[in-house]
Motif scaffolding. Structure first.
Motif, mmCIF file in Angstrom:
data_model
loop_
_atom_site.group_PDB
_atom_site.id
_atom_site.type_symbol
_atom_site.label_atom_id
_atom_site.label_comp_id
_atom_site.label_asym_id
_atom_site.label_seq_id
_atom_site.Cartn_x
_atom_site.Cartn_y
_atom_site.Cartn_z
ATOM 1 N N PRO A 34 0.727 -0.921 -0.286
ATOM 2 C CA PRO A 34 0.506 0.218 0.187
ATOM 3 C C PRO A 34 0.976 1.170 -0.088
ATOM 4 O O PRO A 34 0.500 2.143 -0.689
ATOM 5 N N ALA A 35 2.009 1.224 1.094
ATOM 6 C CA ALA A 35 2.914 2.012 0.901
ATOM 7 C C ALA A 35 3.168 3.102 -0.973
ATOM 8 O O ALA A 35 3.560 4.077 -0.904
ATOM 9 N N ASP A 36 3.521 2.165 -1.938
ATOM 10 C CA ASP A 36 3.258 2.610 -3.053
ATOM 11 C C ASP A 36 2.441 3.606 -3.832
ATOM 12 O O ASP A 36 2.749 3.703 -4.243
ATOM 13 N N LEU A 37 1.587 3.353 -3.157
ATOM 14 C CA LEU A 37 0.613 4.540 -3.947
ATOM 15 C C LEU A 37 0.501 5.687 -3.653
ATOM 16 O O LEU A 37 0.352 6.667 -4.531
ATOM 17 N N ALA A 38 2.317 6.357 -3.126
ATOM 18 C CA ALA A 38 2.261 6.993 -2.950
ATOM 19 C C ALA A 38 3.296 8.163 -3.924
ATOM 20 O O ALA A 38 2.993 8.942 -4.380
#
Length: 299
Positions: free
Chosen positions: A181-185
């Motif tokens: 999910p952190a990659d969504l940034a």
């Protein structure tokens, strides 16, 4: 029954603000309205209303009595209606409010089938993402997506539902596929402003649930519009499974971050509390519960 007539007139006077309006509502004269309230006051031995030439207002004890007796009369009427309902085919108008996207995509067909099965029931349905106040606005029931926040209503779960993260193969080929999910940034996220906190997308991590902040240049107040943008390769969308299912099945988008998917919430039928639910509302809720009983694996 004499006392019942007195109580009904008193409630009508308080609700309408005048003897004349109360008399008109109950189909009698102003003089008779005044007599009934006076008889009630005499029987109780208290003054319930302060009368002037211009208006009437409840006394302190009158306001307390009004709150109690109105609830009793509502229960009495509901009981009376339920007994009548038990001996006849359900009929009458049902006012229902439902969210726009779920209403159009999933609910409308179910309501059409219900209308064929119950020809004496009239459906008056408002499809809107605005959260209507059932009691104040005169709705008999509501369909809501998500965990019910209004604890004053009875909630019956129709089926589970989940929020999916989806994107097109074209977008992923150009921008890469997020693995956590952190990659969504680092991605263009399509924001559905119907969510309470639209930039906070919820996920479940090994250590527990957590939200991830996302950004994007497209903000729509409709899940279908967000999905269409994702299909066009404009970014990553965060949409309900019942919206995404046809597009996933056709290969226009694919699901991402499935192992982090937030726990399913639900789709509910809500209605005001009361001991005696009108037959026309009960059969509608029962019909929808049976219709959607095996749903929930939309995608």
């Amino acid at each position: 029954m004499d006392r019942l007539a007195c109580d009904r007139m008193f409630v009508a006077v308080v609700e309408t603000g005048s003897f004349a309006a109360a008399a008109q509502r109950l189909g009698t004269s102003s003089g008779q309205a005044s007599k009934l309230v006076s008889r009630l006051e005499s029987e109780l031995g208290v003054r319930l209303l302060n009368r002037t030439t211009r208006a009437v207002a409840t006394t302190e004890v009158g306001r307390a009595y009004f709150n109690e007796v109105r609830a009793i009369l509502e229960e009495f009427d509901a009981l009376d209606e339920s007994v009548r309902d038990a001996s006849r085919t359900p009929r009458g108008r049902v006012r229902l409010t439902a969210p726009l996207t779920f209403g159009i995509l999933q609910l409308a067909d179910a309501l059409n089938d219900f209308a064929q099965s119950f020809p004496e029931i009239t459906l008056d349905v408002s499809f809107s993402d605005r959260l209507a106040n059932l009691v104040d606005e005169g709705f008999d029931a509501a369909i809501r997506v998500g965990r019910p926040a209004d604890t004053s209503l009875i909630a019956r779960k129709l089926c589970p539902s989940s929020i999916l993260v989806v994107a097109s193969e074209d977008y992923l080929a150009r921008r890469g596929t997020p693995s956590v999910p952190a990659d969504l940034a680092e991605h263009d996220c399509i924001i559905d402003t119907n969510f309470g906190t639209p930039e906070q997308w919820k996920f479940v991590f090994p250590e527990g649930p957590r939200s991830v902040t996302v950004t994007g240049r497209l903000r729509y107040s409709n899940a279908e519009a967000c999905l269409r943008a994702a299909e066009a390769g404009l970014g990553i969308a965060h949409v309900p499974d019942f919206v995404a299912a046809p597009s996933l099945g056709a290969g226009r988008v694919r699901c991402l971050l499935g192992e982090y998917r937030d726990e399913p919430y639900g789709i509910y039928a809500l209605y005001p509390p009361g001991r005696h639910l009108a037959a026309k509302v009960r059969v509608l809720v029962d019909f929808l519960a049976e219709r959607f009983r095996n749903s929930g694996n939309w995608a």
